[in-house]
Design an enzyme around this catalytic site. Structure first.
Site, PDB file in Angstrom:
ATOM      1  N   CYS A 184       0.868  -1.378   0.124  1.00 19.41           N
ATOM      2  CA  CYS A 184      -0.028  -0.029  -0.112  1.00 19.41           C
ATOM      3  C   CYS A 184       0.731   1.231   0.101  1.00 19.41           C
ATOM      4  O   CYS A 184       1.918   1.276  -0.799  1.00 19.41           O
ATOM      5  CB  CYS A 184      -1.013  -0.009   1.173  1.00 19.41           C
ATOM      6  SG  CYS A 184      -0.361  -0.103   2.800  1.00 19.41           S
ATOM      7  N   ARG A 202      -2.401  -0.759   5.520  1.00 13.34           N
ATOM      8  CA  ARG A 202      -3.305  -1.369   4.634  1.00 13.34           C
ATOM      9  C   ARG A 202      -2.908  -2.909   4.139  1.00 13.34           C
ATOM     10  O   ARG A 202      -3.623  -3.863   4.162  1.00 13.34           O
ATOM     11  CB  ARG A 202      -4.077  -0.715   3.523  1.00 13.34           C
ATOM     12  CG  ARG A 202      -4.818   0.419   4.003  1.00 13.34           C
ATOM     13  CD  ARG A 202      -5.136   1.321   2.910  1.00 13.34           C
ATOM     14  NE  ARG A 202      -4.104   2.117   2.624  1.00 13.34           N
ATOM     15  CZ  ARG A 202      -3.926   3.097   1.558  1.00 13.34           C
ATOM     16  NH1 ARG A 202      -5.034   3.223   0.992  1.00 13.34           N
ATOM     17  NH2 ARG A 202      -2.957   3.732   1.328  1.00 13.34           N
TER      18      ARG A 202
END
Length: 292
Positions: free
Chosen positions: A250, A255
């Site tokens: 990410c 994430r």
């Protein structure tokens, strides 16, 4: 069968489940070390699960000088400070769909701590369930013997050299998953947060990367992960199958850590690496291929 089709309960070798419910935590709260890791650290002081200690994702989990997560020696010192011994069962939770708590989970596993779990739904679900919170900060934990850091699990991490030599272009047998937003993946985001750890100025994605936004793994109303069959289908639709070597990224590995958690810890896919440099690193490198 190994891989994405494998059973999601293969955690028994570690004797702790990777994902625990709020009901489970209520029953076992006295048996675990509970740590809160938030995107916005101040929310801890507005109310947290009783007994939980705060970990600051940036200040506590990153190297104080260079741009990287904690090395082994620093990780060991942190564990002693928060009262974690080698056999402690650590439960992590936080805000923002548990992204930052998942990042801490990945770091624990990278440094060889086996007994660690993530609280499904994090702060949001705990609050929705009407469970108790407190503003009382626990006392400093009793000093433990020096934490013995195990060798890192190198197969859990992809470096920039790994990305350039093994994954760019997604050669046969590999898959790269970009789990940022569609706008970030398409290179249409121009307003970037100027944090010291993500001062990149190029937009786009790594060539060959498929897209699976981390937000698709989470129920938007509750913050809980989707049922296992739906999670399995999301990965399969992006090309994850038995035998494929997967790299995830990410911006700054928060994430992507949630995608790593689901794919490696719940779906039991054996070959999954989290590129912790993320787009903050790759997007600032000279002379590397980029797609938009």
């Amino acid at each position: 069968m190994r891989g994405i089709g494998a059973a999601a309960d293969g955690w028994s070798a570690r004797q702790v489940p990777p994902l625990v419910s709020d009901e489970w935590l209520e029953e076992h709260r006295g048996d675990v070390v509970l740590l809160e890791v938030d995107e916005e650290p101040s929310v801890y002081y507005a109310g947290h699960i009783p007994g939980a200690f705060p970990l600051d994702w940036l200040d506590d989990l990153h190297h104080p000088v260079q741009r990287s997560f904690l090395d082994g020696e620093s990780f060991g010192r942190l564990m002693r400070r928060v009262g974690v011994s080698n056999d402690s069962h650590v439960v992590l939770y936080g805000d923002s769909a548990n992204y930052f708590a998942a990042s801490a989970y990945w770091l624990f596993r990278y440094h060889g701590h086996e007994r660690v779990s993530l609280l499904d739904g994090g702060r949001r679900w705990w609050l929705m369930r009407g469970r108790d919170l407190t503003e009382d900060v626990p006392r400093r934990r009793e000093e433990k013997p020096p934490y013995t850091v195990r060798p890192v699990n190198r197969e859990f991490r992809a470096t920039r050299d790994d990305m350039l030599s093994r994954y760019v272009g997604a050669p046969p047998g590999t898959l790269v998953l970009d789990c940022r937003s569609v706008e970030e993946y398409d290179g249409k985001v121009t307003d970037m947060v100027d944090l010291p750890i993500e001062r990149h100025r190029v937009t786009g994605h790594i060539p060959g990367a498929a897209h699976l936004s981390a937000s698709e793994l989470v129920d938007p109303g509750t913050g809980r992960l989707l049922p296992i069959d739906r999670l399995r289908r999301l990965y399969a639709e992006r090309g994850v199958h038995e035998g494929v070597d997967v790299a995830l990224y990410c911006r700054v590995a928060e994430r992507s850590a949630l995608l790593w958690f689901v794919l490696h810890e719940l779906l039991r896919h054996p070959d999954v690496r989290n590129y912790d440099g993320g787009w903050a690193e790759y997007g600032s490198l000279m002379d590397v291929p980029i797609e938009r």
